[in-house]
Motif scaffolding. Structure first.
Motif, short mmCIF file in Angstrom:
data_model
loop_
_atom_site.label_atom_id
_atom_site.label_comp_id
_atom_site.label_asym_id
_atom_site.label_seq_id
_atom_site.Cartn_x
_atom_site.Cartn_y
_atom_site.Cartn_z
N ASP A 133 0.98 -1.15 0.04
CA ASP A 133 0.05 0.03 -0.14
C ASP A 133 0.87 1.24 0.02
O ASP A 133 1.72 1.30 0.75
N ALA A 134 0.90 2.00 -1.16
CA ALA A 134 1.66 3.19 -1.24
C ALA A 134 1.52 4.37 -0.04
O ALA A 134 2.47 4.79 0.66
N PRO A 140 11.50 5.77 -9.87
CA PRO A 140 10.99 7.05 -10.76
C PRO A 140 9.53 7.14 -11.09
O PRO A 140 9.00 8.28 -11.18
N SER A 141 8.65 5.91 -10.64
CA SER A 141 7.46 6.16 -10.86
C SER A 141 6.59 6.51 -9.74
O SER A 141 5.64 7.02 -9.85
N ASP A 142 7.41 6.83 -8.88
CA ASP A 142 6.73 7.12 -7.52
C ASP A 142 6.67 8.62 -7.34
O ASP A 142 6.84 9.47 -8.34
N LEU A 143 6.33 9.36 -6.28
CA LEU A 143 6.14 10.71 -5.76
C LEU A 143 7.45 11.67 -6.35
O LEU A 143 8.49 11.02 -6.26
N ARG A 152 16.92 8.61 -7.33
CA ARG A 152 16.25 7.52 -7.82
C ARG A 152 16.69 6.31 -7.85
O ARG A 152 17.96 6.14 -8.15
N ASN A 153 16.04 5.33 -7.67
CA ASN A 153 16.77 3.78 -7.37
C ASN A 153 17.37 3.46 -8.82
O ASN A 153 18.49 2.89 -8.45
N THR A 154 17.07 3.63 -9.94
CA THR A 154 17.46 3.50 -11.08
C THR A 154 18.96 4.06 -11.25
O THR A 154 19.77 3.66 -11.81
N ASP A 155 18.94 5.34 -10.86
CA ASP A 155 20.24 6.28 -11.04
C ASP A 155 21.37 5.58 -9.85
O ASP A 155 22.54 5.59 -10.18
#
Length: 317
Positions: A44-45, A72-75, A104-107
């Motif tokens: 749950d976000a 990146p898709s989050d807030l 961001r997690n991808t970075d």
């Protein structure tokens, strides 16, 4: 500049920045300590951002550098700050001062499209050192692990990475929270959770109020969704039989995980309206102390803050 509160300077000297964890334990986010490598499994976000808010406020109150690493898709960064700030201005100020940082997690984990364990371990070590050089007591990080899909890392490689983090946490005093989305990381979820020596509870938004001799105890989470319940609990705790007569009361908030600025203002206003000569002792942790003092608690003669440095055992309401 030294940003470290005196109490935590003494604490760090005695704990040596190293804590060996051999038995898994379950705690609230604000109960995490130096050396804790923790895991949150969330579906749950809203609940997840509540945990991240408590995690962030704990770090700000303790003079720690806070690093939040969402997907990146989050807030967006601004949306996250607004959500965690609760109208106090404290979180926004922390970002402006460099105490709070977003990436961001991808970075962080896939800077060139691939995961490299040794690079990542070295990266966290460097981040801890940078936080200390900037004058913060330690680094407190929280990362969305949704990047860890089969395309980038195998299950065994992920578990090897998680277990390899142990020395970094123990020797550097790092506090870390890895959150695994129950749907996006379902293939790794159980194994990843078991690889962490500490698990963080996903608390629900609720208020639990109980009467105590000469006052009341309020537990849970006080924000927009629980304002009415918090107000009712506050009125009950501060109720007195004789209007106009000074009173001595106690309000125990040590089990209140978070309190937004609006609810804190409610408390301050309610106490300031008590007759001259009254005394309300509010027991709270350093996070709530930060909110209350920032909103003017020190200007209310009827209000006394009794700060409990070590969080007491708490349960989700």
């Amino acid at each position: 500049m030294n940003h470290v509160p005196t109490a935590y300077t003494r604490q760090m000297a005695t704990e040596g920045e190293a804590r060996a964890r051999t038995v898994a334990r379950t705690v609230l986010a604000e109960q995490l300590e130096g050396g804790d490598h923790s895991c949150l499994t969330s579906g749950d976000a809203d609940a997840r951002w509540r945990v991240l808010t408590a995690h962030t406020w704990a770090g700000l109150a303790r003079g720690e550098k806070v690093l939040i690493i969402p997907d990146p898709s989050d807030l967006s960064d601004d949306e996250a700050v607004t959500r965690m700030d609760g109208g106090s201005g404290r979180v926004e100020a922390a970002r402006d001062a460099g105490q709070l940082e977003f990436r961001r997690n991808t970075d962080v984990y896939l800077p060139d499209g691939r995961f490299d364990k040794e690079r990542q371990l070295a990266g966290y070590t460097a981040e801890v050192e940078r936080a200390q050089q900037e004058g913060w007591s330690r680094l407190r990080a929280a990362a969305d692990m949704s990047w860890a899909g089969p395309k980038h890392v195998s299950r065994d490689e992920l578990l090897d990475y998680e277990t390899s983090l142990g020395p970094v946490y123990a020797n550097r005093g790092l506090i870390g929270l890895c959150w695994y989305d129950q749907e996006r990381t379902k293939n790794y979820l159980v194994a990843a959770r078991d690889a962490h020596p500490v698990r963080v509870m996903e608390c629900l938004d609720a208020i639990e109020a109980t009467q105590i001799p000469n006052g009341g105890r309020i537990a849970g989470w006080a924000d927009l969704s629980t304002r009415a319940e918090f107000g009712a609990a506050l009125r009950a705790a501060l109720a007195r039989p004789d209007d106009g007569v000074p009173c001595t009361l106690e309000l125990d908030l040590t089990a209140l995980s978070f309190m937004e600025a609006y609810c804190a203002s409610q408390l301050i206003t309610a106490v300031s309206s008590l007759p001259e000569g009254s005394r309300v002792t509010v027991r709270c942790g350093p996070i709530l102390e930060l909110v209350l003092r920032g909103l003017g608690a020190d200007d209310v003669p009827q209000l006394e803050l009794n700060v409990v440095e070590e969080p007491s055992d708490q349960e989700c309401a």
